[in-house]
Scaffold this active site. Structure first.
Site, mmCIF file in Angstrom:
data_model
loop_
_atom_site.group_PDB
_atom_site.id
_atom_site.type_symbol
_atom_site.label_atom_id
_atom_site.label_comp_id
_atom_site.label_asym_id
_atom_site.label_seq_id
_atom_site.Cartn_x
_atom_site.Cartn_y
_atom_site.Cartn_z
ATOM 1 N N PRO A 126 0.778 -1.245 0.000
ATOM 2 C CA PRO A 126 0.000 0.000 0.000
ATOM 3 C C PRO A 126 0.812 1.300 0.000
ATOM 4 O O PRO A 126 0.799 2.065 0.964
ATOM 5 C CB PRO A 126 -0.832 -0.134 1.277
ATOM 6 N N CYS A 127 1.472 1.573 -1.102
ATOM 7 C CA CYS A 127 2.250 2.807 -1.198
ATOM 8 C C CYS A 127 1.339 4.040 -1.173
ATOM 9 O O CYS A 127 1.807 5.141 -0.893
ATOM 10 C CB CYS A 127 3.158 2.799 -2.425
#
Length: 163
Positions: A126-127
């Site tokens: 989850p950047c």
């Protein structure tokens, strides 16, 4: 040698392109295409079917984590950053500096940003949950409007879970 497969599906924020082998997902990226040209087919590998189903559940607000196999190629530093990203809880955000600290390179904020931009497993790694130290949304390979949508979506789903 592993054969590489690719599928696409329409998400609420654009077409998602999934690439993988018979055993693992290698990339989940947003496409700027206007329509799906490679839909899931009955002979697509199970891992691609699982990936699409779990991403659709994520977009429906029914899933907060993923169980299909993934593999990503990168430097040792990039791998450490991507692992640290997976520790950021659903619907929460942390700064690039916090990730740099988590990987033991407190001053490597720019390098963390660079590693973040090379992440090919959107949503799963989850950047989109990484923000600037000032709390502002900064760079996201999938575009800032998508980053904003993903964060709002997770917050809304998280709030609904706690009711």
């Amino acid at each position: 040698m592993n054969h590489v497969h690719q599928i696409e599906f329409q998400s609420p924020i654009g077409i998602v392109e999934i690439t993988g082998t018979d055993k693992a997902i290698r990339s989940i990226l947003f496409s700027e295409k206007s329509r799906v040209t490679m839909p899931l087919s009955p002979d697509s590998p199970q891992v691609l079917k699982d990936c699409q189903q779990q991403l659709e559940e994520y977009f429906q607000g029914k899933r907060m984590d993923f169980t299909f196999a993934c593999e990503s190629a990168g430097t040792e530093f990039q791998q450490r950053v991507w692992t640290a990203l997976t520790d950021v809880p659903y619907a929460e955000t942390v700064s690039y500096g916090a990730i740099a600290k988590a990987v033991g390179s407190e001053k490597a904020v720019r390098a963390v940003g660079n590693a973040n931009s090379k992440n090919k497993l959107s949503i799963v790694v989850p950047c989109h949950r990484i923000i600037g130290a000032n709390g502002k949304l900064t760079g996201y390979a999938g575009t800032l409007p998508r980053k904003e949508w993903l964060l709002r979506h997770e917050k809304a789903c998280s709030d609904n879970q706690s009711v």
